[in-house]
Design an enzyme around this catalytic site. Sequence first.
Site, PDB file in Angstrom:
ATOM      1  N   ASP A  69      11.562  33.838  19.491  1.00 32.32           N
ATOM      2  CA  ASP A  69      12.133  32.944  18.370  1.00 32.32           C
ATOM      3  C   ASP A  69      13.334  31.929  18.440  1.00 32.32           C
ATOM      4  O   ASP A  69      13.803  32.261  19.740  1.00 32.32           O
ATOM      5  CB  ASP A  69      12.619  33.829  16.858  1.00 32.32           C
ATOM      6  CG  ASP A  69      13.283  33.738  16.249  1.00 32.32           C
ATOM      7  OD1 ASP A  69      12.398  32.214  15.572  1.00 32.32           O
ATOM      8  OD2 ASP A  69      13.850  34.149  16.031  1.00 32.32           O
TER       9      ASP A  69
ATOM     10  N   ASP B   7      15.478  29.867  16.174  1.00 38.95           N
ATOM     11  CA  ASP B   7      16.867  30.435  14.762  1.00 38.95           C
ATOM     12  C   ASP B   7      17.493  31.816  14.873  1.00 38.95           C
ATOM     13  O   ASP B   7      17.027  32.595  15.004  1.00 38.95           O
ATOM     14  CB  ASP B   7      16.429  29.418  13.300  1.00 38.95           C
ATOM     15  CG  ASP B   7      16.271  28.360  13.610  1.00 38.95           C
ATOM     16  OD1 ASP B   7      16.856  27.368  13.713  1.00 38.95           O
ATOM     17  OD2 ASP B   7      14.958  28.074  13.280  1.00 38.95           O
TER      18      ASP B   7
ATOM     19  N   GLU C 137      21.531  29.171  11.427  1.00 37.51           N
ATOM     20  CA  GLU C 137      21.141  28.985  10.238  1.00 37.51           C
ATOM     21  C   GLU C 137      22.716  28.709   9.368  1.00 37.51           C
ATOM     22  O   GLU C 137      22.354  27.330   8.485  1.00 37.51           O
ATOM     23  CB  GLU C 137      20.536  29.842   9.073  1.00 37.51           C
ATOM     24  CG  GLU C 137      19.746  30.576  10.026  1.00 37.51           C
ATOM     25  CD  GLU C 137      18.255  29.345   9.701  1.00 37.51           C
ATOM     26  OE1 GLU C 137      18.594  28.741   9.002  1.00 37.51           O
ATOM     27  OE2 GLU C 137      17.048  29.404  10.499  1.00 37.51           O
TER      28      GLU C 137
ATOM     29  N   LYS D 161      11.093  23.264   4.377  1.00 39.53           N
ATOM     30  CA  LYS D 161      10.384  23.138   2.316  1.00 39.53           C
ATOM     31  C   LYS D 161       9.878  23.787   1.891  1.00 39.53           C
ATOM     32  O   LYS D 161      10.250  24.170   0.801  1.00 39.53           O
ATOM     33  CB  LYS D 161       9.022  22.645   3.424  1.00 39.53           C
ATOM     34  CG  LYS D 161       9.226  21.065   3.760  1.00 39.53           C
ATOM     35  CD  LYS D 161       7.917  20.234   4.302  1.00 39.53           C
ATOM     36  CE  LYS D 161       7.181  20.794   4.847  1.00 39.53           C
ATOM     37  NZ  LYS D 161       7.253  20.717   6.217  1.00 39.53           N
TER      38      LYS D 161
ATOM     39  N   ARG E 182      11.815  27.103   1.561  1.00 32.81           N
ATOM     40  CA  ARG E 182      13.143  27.222   0.838  1.00 32.81           C
ATOM     41  C   ARG E 182      13.854  26.213   0.065  1.00 32.81           C
ATOM     42  O   ARG E 182      14.541  27.096  -0.853  1.00 32.81           O
ATOM     43  CB  ARG E 182      14.472  27.490   2.209  1.00 32.81           C
ATOM     44  CG  ARG E 182      14.962  28.279   1.992  1.00 32.81           C
ATOM     45  CD  ARG E 182      16.171  28.720   3.390  1.00 32.81           C
ATOM     46  NE  ARG E 182      14.745  28.795   4.507  1.00 32.81           N
ATOM     47  CZ  ARG E 182      15.016  28.929   5.748  1.00 32.81           C
ATOM     48  NH1 ARG E 182      15.732  28.428   5.772  1.00 32.81           N
ATOM     49  NH2 ARG E 182      14.767  29.386   6.539  1.00 32.81           N
TER      50      ARG E 182
ATOM     51  N   HIS F 264      13.306  16.795   2.922  1.00 31.57           N
ATOM     52  CA  HIS F 264      13.099  17.956   3.789  1.00 31.57           C
ATOM     53  C   HIS F 264      13.274  16.852   5.343  1.00 31.57           C
ATOM     54  O   HIS F 264      14.047  17.691   5.973  1.00 31.57           O
ATOM     55  CB  HIS F 264      11.878  18.689   3.748  1.00 31.57           C
ATOM     56  CG  HIS F 264      12.031  19.910   5.629  1.00 31.57           C
ATOM     57  ND1 HIS F 264      11.241  19.697   6.591  1.00 31.57           N
ATOM     58  CD2 HIS F 264      12.673  20.727   5.402  1.00 31.57           C
ATOM     59  CE1 HIS F 264      11.015  20.992   6.982  1.00 31.57           C
ATOM     60  NE2 HIS F 264      12.125  21.828   6.775  1.00 31.57           N
TER      61      HIS F 264
ATOM     62  N   LYS G 148      16.745  16.552   5.706  1.00 34.33           N
ATOM     63  CA  LYS G 148      17.378  17.147   6.505  1.00 34.33           C
ATOM     64  C   LYS G 148      17.628  17.152   7.768  1.00 34.33           C
ATOM     65  O   LYS G 148      18.186  17.975   8.836  1.00 34.33           O
ATOM     66  CB  LYS G 148      17.188  18.516   5.350  1.00 34.33           C
ATOM     67  CG  LYS G 148      17.471  20.319   6.064  1.00 34.33           C
ATOM     68  CD  LYS G 148      16.329  20.858   7.646  1.00 34.33           C
ATOM     69  CE  LYS G 148      17.248  21.684   8.003  1.00 34.33           C
ATOM     70  NZ  LYS G 148      16.464  22.422   9.181  1.00 34.33           N
TER      71      LYS G 148
ATOM     72  N   THR H 111       7.822  30.152  16.195  1.00 33.48           N
ATOM     73  CA  THR H 111       9.519  29.819  16.044  1.00 33.48           C
ATOM     74  C   THR H 111       8.809  28.700  14.401  1.00 33.48           C
ATOM     75  O   THR H 111       7.994  28.481  14.053  1.00 33.48           O
ATOM     76  CB  THR H 111      10.662  28.337  16.264  1.00 33.48           C
ATOM     77  OG1 THR H 111      11.635  28.398  15.413  1.00 33.48           O
ATOM     78  CG2 THR H 111       9.526  27.466  16.636  1.00 33.48           C
ATOM     79  N   THR H 112       9.162  29.464  13.093  1.00 37.95           N
ATOM     80  CA  THR H 112       9.795  28.564  11.954  1.00 37.95           C
ATOM     81  C   THR H 112       9.625  27.108  11.666  1.00 37.95           C
ATOM     82  O   THR H 112       9.542  26.494  11.475  1.00 37.95           O
ATOM     83  CB  THR H 112       9.747  29.393  10.558  1.00 37.95           C
ATOM     84  OG1 THR H 112       9.286  30.990  11.155  1.00 37.95           O
ATOM     85  CG2 THR H 112       9.309  28.762   9.370  1.00 37.95           C
TER      86      THR H 112
END
Length: 269
Positions: free
Chosen positions: A10, A12, A19, A55, A57, A83, A86, A123-124
Amino acid sequence: MAEFQAIIFDVDGTLADTERDGHRVAFNAAFADAGLDWEWSVPLYGELLRVTGGKERIREFLAKHRPGFEPTGPLDDFVRDLHALKTEHYKHMMADGAIGLRPGVLRLLTEAREAGLRLAIATTTTPANVTALLGAAPIDSLEDWFEVIGAGDVVSAKKPAPDIFLLALRELGLPAEACVAVEDSHNGVRSALGAGLAGLLVTVSSYTADEDFSGAALVVDGLGEPGVPSHTLGGGRTDELSGLLAASDCVDLALLRALHRASYPPTGG
Ligand code: XBP
Ligand code: MG
């Protein structure tokens, strides 16, 4: 059971503790750019982290905290553009060295590479964020060490769905039993276990220490470095595996091999 052939990481929370001081700060900078008076505090962001994906979130925040909000244009466009802002902030922060890799990450990656193990990411987060984080590491072309990088919207269902780990396995061409996975969160554990990755190490991060890691093989407070030991925490199959760290002091390949063997015991016969 043969020795494992690949490690799937993973990003993050696992490769870097991104985070609180990375993603959260970048979201807030994007909100300011867009003229929004939103401010995601440290505790509020902790709640929002239950939903993976930036997005998603933002949509969760709107549903729970700004139910009356109406963007000037279509909601999908608003979320996409906010996003994207960001992501630009996040990339610049990483390029400026705002967040480094966690202790032990480069050591373990180097040891794995030298042993001929294959490396992958599941990962996301947005692919550009992975490039920015790894590009700022003190090793040239670290991103190229990863044979597979599964990231972001490449799958339709983000963690805790298993899709991103299944994609990494498919692209590696390996079954789950031939891999070890490293995660930091409850959603990540659900995702990895859903993909059949029982050889799963959890290295908790600043937001995840109190989460439920049931089903993971071992939970530690970090990968550690020689002389800066990592510690076993409760929450994994700790009774069975708690002796592992005693021998290694930090998470190294010897420990991951033992974790893998213990996760797939011989069936006998
Ligand atoms: C954790 C996440 C990510 C980031 C935000 O991902 O949930 O969504 O918080 O990234 P990981 P984006 O699986 O790596 O722990 O804003 O780019 O979606
Ligand atoms: Mg994570």
